[in-house]
Design a protein around this motif. Structure first.
Motif, mmCIF file in Angstrom:
data_model
loop_
_atom_site.group_PDB
_atom_site.id
_atom_site.type_symbol
_atom_site.label_atom_id
_atom_site.label_comp_id
_atom_site.label_asym_id
_atom_site.label_seq_id
_atom_site.Cartn_x
_atom_site.Cartn_y
_atom_site.Cartn_z
ATOM 1 N N ILE A 55 1.857 3.732 2.411
ATOM 2 C CA ILE A 55 1.438 2.224 2.444
ATOM 3 C C ILE A 55 2.511 1.277 2.415
ATOM 4 C CG2 ILE A 55 0.451 0.585 1.114
ATOM 5 C CD1 ILE A 55 -2.327 2.350 0.716
ATOM 6 N N ASP A 56 3.514 1.946 1.077
ATOM 7 C CA ASP A 56 4.704 1.069 0.986
ATOM 8 C C ASP A 56 5.376 1.105 2.264
ATOM 9 O OD1 ASP A 56 3.798 0.381 -1.486
ATOM 10 O OD2 ASP A 56 5.187 1.503 -2.566
ATOM 11 N N GLU A 57 5.868 2.225 2.974
ATOM 12 C CA GLU A 57 6.556 2.439 4.216
ATOM 13 C C GLU A 57 5.938 1.566 5.085
ATOM 14 O OE1 GLU A 57 7.932 7.053 3.378
ATOM 15 O OE2 GLU A 57 6.653 6.635 4.867
ATOM 16 N N ILE A 58 4.468 1.687 5.348
ATOM 17 C CA ILE A 58 4.012 0.963 6.623
ATOM 18 C C ILE A 58 4.287 -0.438 6.243
ATOM 19 C CG2 ILE A 58 1.980 0.549 7.691
ATOM 20 C CD1 ILE A 58 1.181 3.664 6.978
ATOM 21 N N ASN A 59 3.901 -0.970 5.150
ATOM 22 C CA ASN A 59 4.112 -2.376 4.910
ATOM 23 C C ASN A 59 5.447 -2.897 4.868
ATOM 24 O OD1 ASN A 59 1.515 -2.856 4.303
ATOM 25 N ND2 ASN A 59 1.538 -2.571 2.158
ATOM 26 N N ALA A 60 6.463 -1.926 4.628
ATOM 27 C CA ALA A 60 7.739 -2.631 4.692
ATOM 28 C C ALA A 60 8.245 -2.525 6.248
ATOM 29 C CB ALA A 60 8.812 -1.646 3.918
ATOM 30 N N ALA A 61 7.674 -1.917 6.973
ATOM 31 C CA ALA A 61 7.814 -1.946 8.448
ATOM 32 C C ALA A 61 6.972 -2.809 9.262
ATOM 33 C CB ALA A 61 7.648 -0.491 8.876
ATOM 34 N N GLY A 62 6.088 -3.642 8.396
ATOM 35 C CA GLY A 62 5.405 -4.784 9.271
ATOM 36 C C GLY A 62 3.916 -4.647 9.033
ATOM 37 N N GLY A 63 3.693 -3.483 8.468
ATOM 38 C CA GLY A 63 2.215 -3.121 8.469
ATOM 39 C C GLY A 63 1.279 -2.677 9.498
ATOM 40 N N ILE A 64 0.005 -2.747 9.592
ATOM 41 C CA ILE A 64 -0.868 -2.380 10.821
ATOM 42 C C ILE A 64 -1.071 -3.555 11.393
ATOM 43 C CG2 ILE A 64 -2.921 -1.416 11.694
ATOM 44 C CD1 ILE A 64 -3.107 0.349 9.043
ATOM 45 N N LEU A 65 -0.851 -3.553 12.617
ATOM 46 C CA LEU A 65 -1.091 -4.849 13.666
ATOM 47 C C LEU A 65 -0.473 -5.975 13.064
ATOM 48 C CD1 LEU A 65 -4.588 -3.768 15.046
ATOM 49 C CD2 LEU A 65 -2.188 -3.378 16.201
ATOM 50 N N GLY A 66 0.403 -6.203 12.072
ATOM 51 C CA GLY A 66 0.989 -7.216 11.602
ATOM 52 C C GLY A 66 0.414 -7.673 10.177
ATOM 53 N N LYS A 67 -0.686 -6.813 9.819
ATOM 54 C CA LYS A 67 -1.211 -6.868 8.752
ATOM 55 C C LYS A 67 -0.687 -5.917 7.509
ATOM 56 C CE LYS A 67 -5.595 -8.297 11.152
ATOM 57 N NZ LYS A 67 -5.492 -9.832 10.887
ATOM 58 N N LYS A 68 -0.848 -6.495 6.336
ATOM 59 C CA LYS A 68 -0.245 -5.598 5.301
ATOM 60 C C LYS A 68 -1.569 -4.497 4.722
ATOM 61 C CE LYS A 68 3.715 -7.238 4.371
ATOM 62 N NZ LYS A 68 5.080 -6.660 4.857
ATOM 63 N N ILE A 69 -1.130 -3.595 4.210
ATOM 64 C CA ILE A 69 -2.340 -2.835 3.803
ATOM 65 C C ILE A 69 -2.436 -2.842 2.366
ATOM 66 C CG2 ILE A 69 -3.174 -0.277 3.433
ATOM 67 C CD1 ILE A 69 -1.352 0.606 5.689
ATOM 68 N N VAL A 70 -3.449 -3.152 1.677
ATOM 69 C CA VAL A 70 -3.768 -3.172 0.158
ATOM 70 C C VAL A 70 -4.738 -1.973 -0.197
ATOM 71 C CG1 VAL A 70 -4.774 -4.422 -1.497
ATOM 72 C CG2 VAL A 70 -3.692 -5.635 0.247
ATOM 73 N N MET A 71 -4.251 -1.225 -1.024
ATOM 74 C CA MET A 71 -5.037 0.068 -1.765
ATOM 75 C C MET A 71 -5.453 -0.341 -3.047
ATOM 76 S SD MET A 71 -4.070 4.025 -1.818
ATOM 77 C CE MET A 71 -4.878 4.410 -0.208
ATOM 78 N N THR A 72 -6.592 -0.224 -3.121
ATOM 79 C CA THR A 72 -7.271 -0.464 -4.749
ATOM 80 C C THR A 72 -7.526 1.127 -5.146
ATOM 81 O OG1 THR A 72 -8.280 -2.410 -4.014
ATOM 82 C CG2 THR A 72 -8.707 -1.357 -6.194
ATOM 83 N N ASP A 73 -7.000 1.467 -6.407
ATOM 84 C CA ASP A 73 -7.465 2.892 -6.799
ATOM 85 C C ASP A 73 -8.518 2.837 -7.721
ATOM 86 O OD1 ASP A 73 -4.759 3.142 -6.065
ATOM 87 O OD2 ASP A 73 -3.799 3.209 -7.866
ATOM 88 N N MET A 74 -9.569 3.654 -7.334
ATOM 89 C CA MET A 74 -10.749 3.774 -8.117
ATOM 90 C C MET A 74 -11.114 5.093 -8.408
ATOM 91 S SD MET A 74 -13.213 1.694 -5.052
ATOM 92 C CE MET A 74 -13.175 -0.107 -5.046
ATOM 93 N N ASP A 75 -11.237 5.322 -9.839
ATOM 94 C CA ASP A 75 -11.000 6.623 -10.396
ATOM 95 C C ASP A 75 -12.893 7.026 -10.298
ATOM 96 O OD1 ASP A 75 -11.049 8.940 -11.816
ATOM 97 O OD2 ASP A 75 -10.468 8.067 -13.697
ATOM 98 N N THR A 76 -12.947 8.236 -9.751
ATOM 99 C CA THR A 76 -14.351 8.759 -9.710
ATOM 100 C C THR A 76 -14.611 9.489 -10.897
ATOM 101 O OG1 THR A 76 -13.671 10.990 -8.788
ATOM 102 C CG2 THR A 76 -14.010 9.119 -7.173
ATOM 103 N N GLN A 77 -13.617 9.979 -11.848
ATOM 104 C CA GLN A 77 -13.878 10.748 -12.863
ATOM 105 C C GLN A 77 -14.177 12.216 -12.547
ATOM 106 O OE1 GLN A 77 -16.205 8.497 -15.902
ATOM 107 N NE2 GLN A 77 -15.205 6.632 -15.138
#
Lengths: 379, 292
Positions: A55-77
């Motif tokens: 995600i950091d690599e893709i965002n640094a290169a402009g994201g997907i179709l110009g949009k940044k990726i946001v990842m939320t971490d969700m712990d399933t335990q």
């Protein structure tokens, strides 16, 4: 006079909601629903951390179709029912695609939620039945046991020339999937399974398991356990002087298992869909990036998370829009050539069920490290 | 026969470590008439104290073990009594039980945040050598675990029965009011009980972590097994906790080897139900009457 503050609050809230809505449209949400604690913490944490590098690599290169990726971490335990609730929450929050889960038992339960919502899901799970249920929205990031375990049959039959083998497996969806394929393969190969030993997820004491295998006189053992259990099994096998070859699929020669087993993994042999030790420049570059960023080594699950995010990027750019349905449609039958799409690390294909095909590896533990001793072509 | 011997010894070895944890339930019950549901985490945490000593403070293993033992007695003995038991006890046993449940979550999640969710390799205390006895390959680690655990239990029993302090502790457990009239410093005796519990938990942790690996969630299973062992053996008797721990360890292994590996986890629970139905005071426990 009292309604004015109330009206002002409503107005502010409305403006804020529009503002948030506008911001939400500017990003691509790829929540990671992963095993960050519990029995699957090793796998889930690596999967998530690999995804974050992509995600950091893709965002640094402009994201997907110009949009940044946001990842939320969700712990399933590592709990299937929790994972199901979190997949629903991720969808309610506007997920474009879902990364995870890694445990087969969780994926079997939560993929139905993503399917009902029409959201593509990139799983690290390897139980064969995940892609046998006709779910058009689930996609693997590594091949299933149905593809991996058969690669070991020639080793048992031709290299070890075994006529009697034992199988030690974890009694969950992951383990049962691999166990069933293995038993079927051995039957076809004319090799007797003389000890069939299931164990519980999280089991600590393997003395009875190893003892049964020793008493059965097996000439080799197929070990199909999660990482920590695999390490405990190896330690117990060494403790009881079990000297027959120990052969696994995916986990047995992983670096975490090697570290936890403290020397007991030496000589273990396994087929792995992804190997961090593969002598390939893209894999080694990723392994170094991971270590530089987190100051620890990853296992194959880190690679799964990484390529999962890149698969979303490449397929989305092919369809030219942020559209979950179009993304799922595009991925069926798609091949991403690593030469043209370097984020995939290895050339990868998905069939119409979401099953994955890719070059894989034979590995052995030598001097405390996983060493690739052969490759298996994509099937 | 060789297989039976091997499985029996492994079961006794693991069971003796369960017994150490189970004794903790008995001690806390006798000292505070409550159940410590954080006992599993009390066994989980000292292993991490040792790892901190080895990896962060650069101590050799023997020094890290002493460091872990002392830190356990301070945190899990002294601070547990002063910060949780004493403020909560006047409100009755139930609030204290709930407080120990909260403490269990706090210790587990705190360890996860501090040291990570992944299992950590834990150095073995004994050589990983094996010896052959009657055709069975016997692990030195198993034998030593059993011997050390039994030595600790024998030492504790001698301390409680043969020393003045030990007898004062027993008097305090049986009747705090009478003990106080007889001049026993009951507050100090209760503190000793908590310190011994913490030390036993730490020793159990040092012995079992090479098998379990050091992981924040280890206490869930250990606490449950030790609790069941204490009830089966007799909650108010140390000898009961020992018997319960050994019985569960051996039965677990024998069941997995000769009956079914798939339902091995059910055996302790079936045994628990049977004991509660037919001998509710436990196999070696004594019945207690109470005015209600």
């Amino acid at each position: 006079m009292k309604f004015k503050p109330f009206a002002a609050s409503v107005a502010v809230a409305a403006v804020a909601m529009f503002a948030v809505g506008a911001r939400a449209d500017d990003v691509v949400k790829l929540p990671c629903v992963c095993e960050l604690s519990g029995a699957g913490a090793v796998s889930g944490t690596n999967f998530r951390d690999g995804a974050h590098i992509a995600i950091d690599e893709i965002n640094a290169a402009g994201g997907i179709l110009g949009k940044k990726i946001v990842m939320t971490d969700m712990d399933t335990q590592s709990d299937p029912q929790t994972s199901r609730a979190l997949v629903q929450k991720a969808i309610d929050d506007g997920a474009y695609a879902i990364m995870g889960t890694v445990f087969s038992g969780s994926t079997i339960v939560n993929m139905i939620v993503a399917q009902q919502a029409g959201i593509p899901q990139f799983t690290g799970a390897e139980a064969p039945n995940i892609t046998e249920k006709g779910n058009p929205y689930v996609f693997r990031t590594s091949s299933s046991a149905a593809k991996g375990v058969p690669a070991l049959t020639p080793y048992f039959k031709d290299t070890l020339k075994a006529s009697k083998v034992a199988v030690a497996w974890v009694n969950n969806d992951f383990g049962k999937g691999g166990h069933d394929v293995f038993v079927s393969q051995m039957k076809d190969a004319g090799i007797a399974v003389v000890a069939d030993v299931p164990s519980e997820q999280g089991q600590a004491d393997f003395s009875a398991d190893v003892s049964k295998i020793k008493a059965a006189g097996a000439q080799a053992v197929f070990v199909y356990l999660n990482e920590e259990e695999a390490a405990r099994f190896l330690k117990e096998a060494k403790k009881q002087g079990l000297t027959v070859p120990l052969v696994g699929e995916v986990t047995l020669t992983g670096q975490k298992v090697i570290d936890l087993a403290e020397g007991a993994a030496e000589g273990a042999y396994a087929h792995v869909g992804l190997a961090t030790s593969a002598p390939l420049a893209p894999i080694q570059d990723f392994v170094k990036k991971f270590h530089d960023r987190y100051n620890r080594d990853t296992d194959h699950n880190g690679i799964k998370g990484y390529i999962g995010v890149y698969a979303v990027k490449y397929a989305t750019e092919m369809i030219g829009k942020i559209d979950p349905q179009a993304l799922a449609d595009k991925l069926h039958g798609l091949t991403l050539d690593a030469a043209k799409y370097p984020g995939m690390l290895l050339t990868t294909s998905w069939d119409k069920t979401g099953e994955l095909s890719r070059e894989s590896f034979m590995t052995e533990v030598k001097d405390g490290k996983q060493v690739v001793i052969g490759t298996v072509p994509a099937n | 026969m060789a297989q039976f011997l091997q499985v029996l010894l492994s079961g006794l070895s693991t069971g003796s470590i369960y017994a150490l944890a189970a004794i903790g339930f008995t001690l806390v019950w006798q000292a505070a008439q409550t159940v410590n549901f954080a006992q599993g985490e009390f066994v989980m945490l000292p292993a991490f104290f040792v790892l901190i000593g080895v990896h962060w403070l650069g101590m050799p293993l023997w020094l890290a073990l002493i460091f872990g033992l002392i830190l356990s007695m301070i945190v899990l003995g002294l601070l547990f009594k002063v910060l949780i038991v004493e403020p909560m006890l006047p409100n009755g046993g139930l609030p204290l039980i709930i407080a120990t449940m909260a403490l269990s979550i706090l210790l587990k999640e705190g360890t996860k945040q501090f040291y990570g969710a992944e299992a950590q390799p834990y150095p073995g205390l004994f050589p990983q050598a094996t010896m052959t006895l009657g055709g069975a390959v016997i692990s030195v680690q198993d034998v030593m675990n059993l011997l050390v655990s039994l030595a600790i239990v024998v030492g504790l029993t001698l301390f409680l029965n043969r020393t003045r302090t030990g007898r004062c502790m027993q008097a305090t457990a049986q009747s705090p009011a009478v003990a106080e009239i007889l001049g026993v410093n009951t507050r100090r005796m209760v503190l000793y009980a908590f310190l011994i519990n913490a030390a036993l938990a730490a020793l159990a942790s040092f012995l079992i972590s090479p098998i379990y690996l050091a992981k924040f969630s280890n206490g869930e299973n250990l606490g449950l097994i030790a609790f069941i062992a204490a009830i089966i053996g007799g909650f108010n008797q140390i000898r009961g906790a020992i018997a319960g721990g050994l019985l569960i360890g051996v039965l677990d292994n024998l069941t997995a080897t000769y009956i079914t590996a798939e339902y091995r986890a059910a055996i302790p629970l079936i045994l628990l139900i049977a004991v509660i139905l037919w001998k509710p005071e436990g196999l070696l426990g004594t019945s207690e009457g109470r005015n209600v």
